[in-house]
Design a protein around this motif. Structure first.
Motif, PDB file in Angstrom:
ATOM      1  N   TYR A 197      17.891  11.358  13.434  1.00  0.00           N
ATOM      2  CA  TYR A 197      19.256  11.282  12.787  1.00  0.00           C
ATOM      3  C   TYR A 197      20.097  12.232  13.592  1.00  0.00           C
ATOM      4  CZ  TYR A 197      16.895   8.440   9.398  1.00  0.00           C
ATOM      5  OH  TYR A 197      16.181   7.504   8.635  1.00  0.00           O
ATOM      6  N   HIS A 198      19.563  13.374  14.044  1.00  0.00           N
ATOM      7  CA  HIS A 198      20.557  14.059  15.222  1.00  0.00           C
ATOM      8  C   HIS A 198      20.987  13.438  16.229  1.00  0.00           C
ATOM      9  CE1 HIS A 198      22.393  17.749  16.754  1.00  0.00           C
ATOM     10  NE2 HIS A 198      21.393  17.574  17.583  1.00  0.00           N
ATOM     11  N   HIS A 199      19.781  12.841  16.913  1.00  0.00           N
ATOM     12  CA  HIS A 199      20.381  12.254  18.343  1.00  0.00           C
ATOM     13  C   HIS A 199      21.091  11.179  18.048  1.00  0.00           C
ATOM     14  CE1 HIS A 199      18.402  15.111  20.896  1.00  0.00           C
ATOM     15  NE2 HIS A 199      17.380  15.087  20.157  1.00  0.00           N
ATOM     16  N   LEU A 200      20.896  10.150  17.004  1.00  0.00           N
ATOM     17  CA  LEU A 200      21.594   8.942  16.746  1.00  0.00           C
ATOM     18  C   LEU A 200      22.999   9.233  16.816  1.00  0.00           C
ATOM     19  CD1 LEU A 200      21.277   6.050  15.349  1.00  0.00           C
ATOM     20  CD2 LEU A 200      22.023   7.031  13.218  1.00  0.00           C
ATOM     21  N   PRO A 201      23.547   8.434  17.726  1.00  0.00           N
ATOM     22  CA  PRO A 201      25.152   8.454  17.911  1.00  0.00           C
ATOM     23  C   PRO A 201      25.778   7.930  16.936  1.00  0.00           C
ATOM     24  CG  PRO A 201      24.258   6.645  19.182  1.00  0.00           C
ATOM     25  CD  PRO A 201      23.072   7.246  18.676  1.00  0.00           C
ATOM     26  N   LYS A 202      27.065   8.807  16.471  1.00  0.00           N
ATOM     27  CA  LYS A 202      27.497   8.444  14.979  1.00  0.00           C
ATOM     28  C   LYS A 202      29.052   8.301  15.353  1.00  0.00           C
ATOM     29  CE  LYS A 202      24.804  11.654  13.431  1.00  0.00           C
ATOM     30  NZ  LYS A 202      23.720  12.053  14.425  1.00  0.00           N
ATOM     31  N   GLU A 229      28.588  18.482  17.685  1.00  0.00           N
ATOM     32  CA  GLU A 229      27.057  19.013  17.934  1.00  0.00           C
ATOM     33  C   GLU A 229      26.070  18.269  17.149  1.00  0.00           C
ATOM     34  OE1 GLU A 229      27.282  23.199  16.676  1.00  0.00           O
ATOM     35  OE2 GLU A 229      28.265  23.639  18.524  1.00  0.00           O
ATOM     36  N   ASP A 230      26.813  17.481  16.150  1.00  0.00           N
ATOM     37  CA  ASP A 230      25.936  16.526  15.233  1.00  0.00           C
ATOM     38  C   ASP A 230      25.603  15.075  15.875  1.00  0.00           C
ATOM     39  OD1 ASP A 230      24.300  15.938  13.142  1.00  0.00           O
ATOM     40  OD2 ASP A 230      25.940  15.144  11.735  1.00  0.00           O
ATOM     41  N   ASN A 231      26.175  15.131  17.170  1.00  0.00           N
ATOM     42  CA  ASN A 231      26.436  13.664  17.909  1.00  0.00           C
ATOM     43  C   ASN A 231      27.024  12.759  17.453  1.00  0.00           C
ATOM     44  OD1 ASN A 231      24.665  14.112  20.370  1.00  0.00           O
ATOM     45  ND2 ASN A 231      23.030  14.353  19.122  1.00  0.00           N
ATOM     46  N   VAL A 232      28.318  13.298  16.875  1.00  0.00           N
ATOM     47  CA  VAL A 232      29.334  12.302  16.433  1.00  0.00           C
ATOM     48  C   VAL A 232      29.933  11.928  17.578  1.00  0.00           C
ATOM     49  CG1 VAL A 232      31.398  12.055  14.958  1.00  0.00           C
ATOM     50  CG2 VAL A 232      29.442  12.832  13.964  1.00  0.00           C
ATOM     51  N   ASP A 266      32.154  15.839  24.476  1.00  0.00           N
ATOM     52  CA  ASP A 266      31.932  14.405  24.331  1.00  0.00           C
ATOM     53  C   ASP A 266      31.974  13.682  22.934  1.00  0.00           C
ATOM     54  OD1 ASP A 266      30.876  11.912  24.792  1.00  0.00           O
ATOM     55  OD2 ASP A 266      28.699  12.347  24.461  1.00  0.00           O
ATOM     56  N   ILE A 267      33.434  13.728  22.431  1.00  0.00           N
ATOM     57  CA  ILE A 267      33.828  13.342  21.246  1.00  0.00           C
ATOM     58  C   ILE A 267      35.192  12.772  21.357  1.00  0.00           C
ATOM     59  CG2 ILE A 267      34.193  15.656  20.310  1.00  0.00           C
ATOM     60  CD1 ILE A 267      33.135  14.374  17.338  1.00  0.00           C
ATOM     61  N   ILE A 268      35.646  11.590  20.943  1.00  0.00           N
ATOM     62  CA  ILE A 268      36.840  10.947  20.716  1.00  0.00           C
ATOM     63  C   ILE A 268      37.546  11.419  19.248  1.00  0.00           C
ATOM     64  CG2 ILE A 268      38.735   8.980  20.859  1.00  0.00           C
ATOM     65  CD1 ILE A 268      36.406   7.964  22.613  1.00  0.00           C
ATOM     66  N   VAL A 269      38.612  12.255  19.000  1.00  0.00           N
ATOM     67  CA  VAL A 269      39.238  12.392  17.992  1.00  0.00           C
ATOM     68  C   VAL A 269      40.667  11.916  17.667  1.00  0.00           C
ATOM     69  CG1 VAL A 269      39.628  14.382  16.338  1.00  0.00           C
ATOM     70  CG2 VAL A 269      37.847  14.672  18.318  1.00  0.00           C
ATOM     71  N   HIS A 270      40.632  11.254  16.426  1.00  0.00           N
ATOM     72  CA  HIS A 270      42.073  10.897  15.790  1.00  0.00           C
ATOM     73  C   HIS A 270      42.262  11.422  14.775  1.00  0.00           C
ATOM     74  CE1 HIS A 270      42.023   6.794  18.834  1.00  0.00           C
ATOM     75  NE2 HIS A 270      42.402   7.996  19.317  1.00  0.00           N
ATOM     76  N   PHE A 271      43.475  11.449  14.427  1.00  0.00           N
ATOM     77  CA  PHE A 271      44.179  12.139  13.076  1.00  0.00           C
ATOM     78  C   PHE A 271      45.118  11.192  12.354  1.00  0.00           C
ATOM     79  CE2 PHE A 271      47.282  15.920  12.205  1.00  0.00           C
ATOM     80  CZ  PHE A 271      46.309  15.950  10.842  1.00  0.00           C
ATOM     81  N   LEU A 272      44.431  11.394  10.938  1.00  0.00           N
ATOM     82  CA  LEU A 272      45.181  10.551   9.889  1.00  0.00           C
ATOM     83  C   LEU A 272      46.068  11.833   9.152  1.00  0.00           C
ATOM     84  CD1 LEU A 272      42.498   8.189   8.389  1.00  0.00           C
ATOM     85  CD2 LEU A 272      44.248   7.471  10.055  1.00  0.00           C
ATOM     86  N   LEU A 273      47.050  11.497   8.802  1.00  0.00           N
ATOM     87  CA  LEU A 273      47.872  12.380   8.116  1.00  0.00           C
ATOM     88  C   LEU A 273      47.659  11.919   6.417  1.00  0.00           C
ATOM     89  CD1 LEU A 273      49.220  13.204  10.628  1.00  0.00           C
ATOM     90  CD2 LEU A 273      51.356  13.494   9.504  1.00  0.00           C
ATOM     91  N   SER A 274      47.385  13.031   5.835  1.00  0.00           N
ATOM     92  CA  SER A 274      46.742  12.825   4.165  1.00  0.00           C
ATOM     93  C   SER A 274      48.163  12.743   3.368  1.00  0.00           C
ATOM     94  CB  SER A 274      45.869  13.534   3.587  1.00  0.00           C
ATOM     95  OG  SER A 274      44.716  13.387   4.642  1.00  0.00           O
TER      96      SER A 274
END
Ligand code: IMP
Ligand code: ZN
Length: 346
Positions: free
Chosen positions: A7-12, A87-90, A127-135
Motif C-alpha cells: 500500500y505504501h508503494h502503490l502510486p496514489k 513520502e506516502d507515494n501520492v 515527485d508529486i504534482i500539487v493543485h489547490f482548491l480554495l475552500s
C-alpha cells in the motif's frame, strides 16, 4: 510483498485533503512549541480507536486552525503536508483550504493563498504534482463565498493553473448549501472546478436541489454519506449522481471516527463501487484522524475484500477524476503502468 509495503508503494492520487486537518503530529508539535502550547496535542489528534460526534471534530478543526495564524505558519504546514503525501507515494495531490483573515497577525486572504502557493512552488522538486482548491466554509456566508470565488479566479490566472477551483465544506449542519448556488454557477461560468461536500449528514431536500440545479457542473462530491435510501437519502438522489456520473471522494476513517457511518463494513464505498461508479479514496484530515492514504487503501481492501489488482485499478481510475488537463492525466496513467511491475501483483 508485505501488505503494508504494497500500500505504501502503490502510486496514489489524493483529492480530498484539507490543509489544516492534514497537519501531522510532528508538525503540530513543532507549531505548539513555537506558540508555547505543548500540552495541547491530545486535544487536536484522535487516538487510534477513538470516535466522536461530528460536531466535536469541528471543534478540533477549529483548534487546529489556531496553530496556523500567520503566513509563515501556513507556509510551514503546507510544505510539511506536501512532503508527507509525497513520502506516502501520492503522485498527484489536490489540497484545499479556507483562506483566513487575521487582523492581529496581519494575515489577509491574499497572503494566505500566496503562502500556500509559495509552499507548492518550493516543493516542486518532489515527485508529486500539487493543485489547490480554495475552500468556501458554509458557516461564513455568501459574501465571503463570493470573495473566495473571485480570489480563486484571480490566483488561477497568476498561478499557471495551480489554483484550479473551489471546495465547499464546513459543518454540514450549519447554513443551507442552496444559498450558495449563484456562487457555484458563477464559478463554473468562470471555468473554476467544483468539489462540493454533499449529503455528509442527511439533508435530502438540500442535496436534491443542489444536484438538480448543478448536475454535471459538480466536478466531484465529497463524502455523499447520506445519498442512499437506507442512509437518510433516497433513490432520486442516487439516480441523479449516477445519471451525471459525478465522482465521489470517499474518506473511510474520517466518516467512522466522525461517526457519520457506524463502522467500516457499512461505509457507502461498497454501494457505489458495486455500481462501478467512480470512487476515489481520500483522507480528509489525515493529521486529525491519524491516518494516511496508504492506510485508507488498506482499510478499503480489507473491509471490501479487494485483491491487489482491484486496488491498483481503483487507484488508476482515480486519475479520471482529477482537476487537471488530459496531458497530465495521461502522464500519470503512464507512470502507474510503469510502476506496476515493481508492485508484484500476481
Ligand atoms: P482548512 O480549510 O485548511 O483550514 O481546513 C479545516 C477546515 O476544513 C474546517 O474548518 C472545515 O471547514 C473543513 N473540513 C475539514 N474536514 C471536514 C469535513 O469532514 N466536513 C466538512 N468540512 C470539513
Ligand atoms: Zn472534507
Amino acid at each position: 510483498m508485505e501488505s503494508k509495503e504494497f500500500y505504501h508503494h502503490l502510486p496514489k492520487v489524493e483529492l480530498h485533503a484539507h490543509i489544516n486537518g492534514s497537519i501531522s503530529e510532528e508538525t503540530i508539535n513543532k507549531l505548539l512549541k513555537r506558540k508555547g502550547r505543548e500540552e495541547e496535542i491530545s486535544k487536536v489528534k484522535f487516538g487510534k480507536e477513538q470516535t466522536e460526534p461530528l460536531a466535536d471534530s469541528f471543534k478540533r478543526l477549529k483548534l487546529m486552525q489556531t496553530l496556523s495564524d500567520c503566513a509563515e505558519d501556513i507556509y510551514i504546514i503546507t510544505c510539511d503536508v506536501i512532503k508527507e503525501f509525497a513520502e506516502d507515494n501520492v503522485k498527484y495531490l489536490e489540497l484545499r483550504s479556507t483562506p483566513r483573515e487575521i487582523t492581529a497577525t496581519g494575515l489577509s486572504r491574499d497572503l494566505y493563498v500566496e503562502a500556500v502557493l509559495r509552499a507548492i512552488k518550493d516543493t516542486a522538486h518532489l515527485d508529486i504534482i500539487v493543485h489547490f482548491l480554495l475552500s468556501i466554509d458554509r458557516r461564513l456566508g455568501v459574501d465571503v463565498a463570493r470573495t473566495t470565488m473571485e480570489l480563486a479566479e484571480r490566483y488561477r490566472d497568476v498561478s499557471n493553473g495551480v489554483v484550479i477551483g473551489l471546495d465547499f465544506s464546513g459543518d454540514p449542519k450549519v447554513g443551507d448549501a442552496r444559498d450558495y448556488l449563484p456562487v457555484f454557477i458563477e464559478a463554473h461560468n468562470r471555468a473554476l472546478k467544483l468539489s462540493l461536500h454533499l449529503a455528509e449528514v442527511a439533508a435530502p431536500e438540500e442535496t436534491k436541489d443542489i444536484l438538480k440545479e448543478l448536475g454535471p457542473r459538480i466536478g466531484r462530491i465529497g463524502h455523499g454519506t447520506c445519498l442512499q435510501p437506507e442512509c437518510g437519502g433516497n433513490q432520486a438522489l442516487v439516480d441523479l449522481v449516477l445519471q451525471h456520473n459525478i465522482p465521489l471522494e470517499l474518506c473511510l476513517t474520517s466518516n467512522v471516527k466522525g461517526q457519520t457511518v457506524p463502522n467500516y463494513d457499512q461505509h457507502q464505498f461498497q454501494f457505489w463501487y458495486n455500481r462501478s461508479h467512480p470512487c476515489i479514496i481520500g483522507t480528509d484530515d489525515k493529521g486529525m484522524f491519524d491516518t494516511s492514504l496508504s492506510e485508507e487503501y488498506a482499510i478499503a481492501a480489507r473491509t471490501f475484500e479487494l485483491d491487489r489488482e482491484s486496488v491498483w485499478r481503483l487507484s488508476l481510475s482515480s486519475i479520471d477524476a482529477i482537476f487537471a488537463d488530459d496531458d497530465v492525466k495521461q502522464m500519470l496513467r503512464n507512470k502507474w503502468h510503469e510502476l506496476k511491475p515493481s508492485l508484484n501483483i500476481t
